[in-house]
Design an enzyme around this catalytic site. Sequence first.
Site, short mmCIF file in Angstrom:
data_model
loop_
_atom_site.label_atom_id
_atom_site.label_comp_id
_atom_site.label_asym_id
_atom_site.label_seq_id
_atom_site.Cartn_x
_atom_site.Cartn_y
_atom_site.Cartn_z
CE1 TYR A 1 -2.98 -3.08 0.39
CE2 TYR A 1 -3.39 -2.47 2.66
CZ TYR A 1 -3.61 -3.31 1.60
OH TYR A 1 -4.46 -4.38 1.73
CB ILE B 1 -10.32 -4.77 7.16
CG1 ILE B 1 -10.23 -5.68 5.92
CG2 ILE B 1 -9.70 -5.45 8.36
CD1 ILE B 1 -8.80 -5.92 5.46
CE LYS C 1 -9.73 3.96 0.95
NZ LYS C 1 -9.44 3.99 -0.49
CB SER C 2 -14.53 4.98 5.90
OG SER C 2 -15.07 6.28 5.76
NE ARG D 1 -19.35 8.49 3.74
CZ ARG D 1 -19.02 8.87 2.51
NH1 ARG D 1 -17.92 8.37 1.95
NH2 ARG D 1 -19.76 9.72 1.85
CG ASN E 1 -17.94 1.65 8.11
OD1 ASN E 1 -19.09 1.69 7.69
ND2 ASN E 1 -16.91 2.02 7.37
#
Length: 284
Positions: A53, A237, A239-240, A245, A249
């Site tokens: 990443y 997992i 993503k935000s 958000r 989640n």
Amino acid sequence: MATFHTPMVTLSDGNLIPQIGLGVLRIDDEGVTPVVESALEAGYRHIDGAAGYNNEAGVGRALRNAGFTQGEHRKNLWVTTKLRDSEQGYDSARKAFDRQLGLLQLDYVDMYMLHWPTPFNWRSGETWKAFTEFRAENRVRTLGVCNFMPEHLDRLYEETGEYPAVNQIELHPTWQQREVVEYCKAHGIAVEAYSPMARGADLNAGNGTIERIAAAHGVTPAQVILRWHIENETIIIPKSAHAERQKQNLDLFGFVLTPEEHAAIDALDGPTRAGHDPMTFTYA
């Protein structure tokens, strides 16, 4: 601020992993720092990263800034990272892991994973030898893999005598990978879902099925999908990069899907993945 209590999943090696974590794919190194900081502030205690990443240094800065690199805070945090595929192999994995720990500013990670099986250039067996040494050195608690199909898990077991504790795979209502999930459950491997909402595509799945269920419970479509995963005992997992958000989640425990609603989401399974084919993809 609301306090969220994330359930823990017991892995085959006895370790406990928070069932909900934050994914940080496709966030640049500078941008990931405030994202991880806001997640930790919201109550996340599970961060899922990877060398591929290209943002481990940014994650490390967030952990340091928030006070999660040592002490009691560190003990209560689960940090996952993954080996870059081009660095598979015994010697290269050992060098890579040292570098990754330095970037993350940690003495150990909770889970270290093979990112892709790379069957066209298989080195998982020799890489796993380095992984087991990291575990013996108390620099890794749990060993896992990503995107491994049953044939890859069989081969890894044949070469090492060990199954991973976790297999992280693309999994969402329209791509449920039931054969892989059944194999993992039969062999004591916990299933962890990335792209749990198909990068947002599944929010509108089933000609409004998800939206109708959300309206019935007064929650968002995203919360419905994530709740479905939770009820399937899947680790997720999502993503935000948005603080609100991120909180949504985590807020999945004030409602329960009816059996009919859960079955309606099960029925959305389809033939199209949102991500890459594990038979061909690699992080260079």
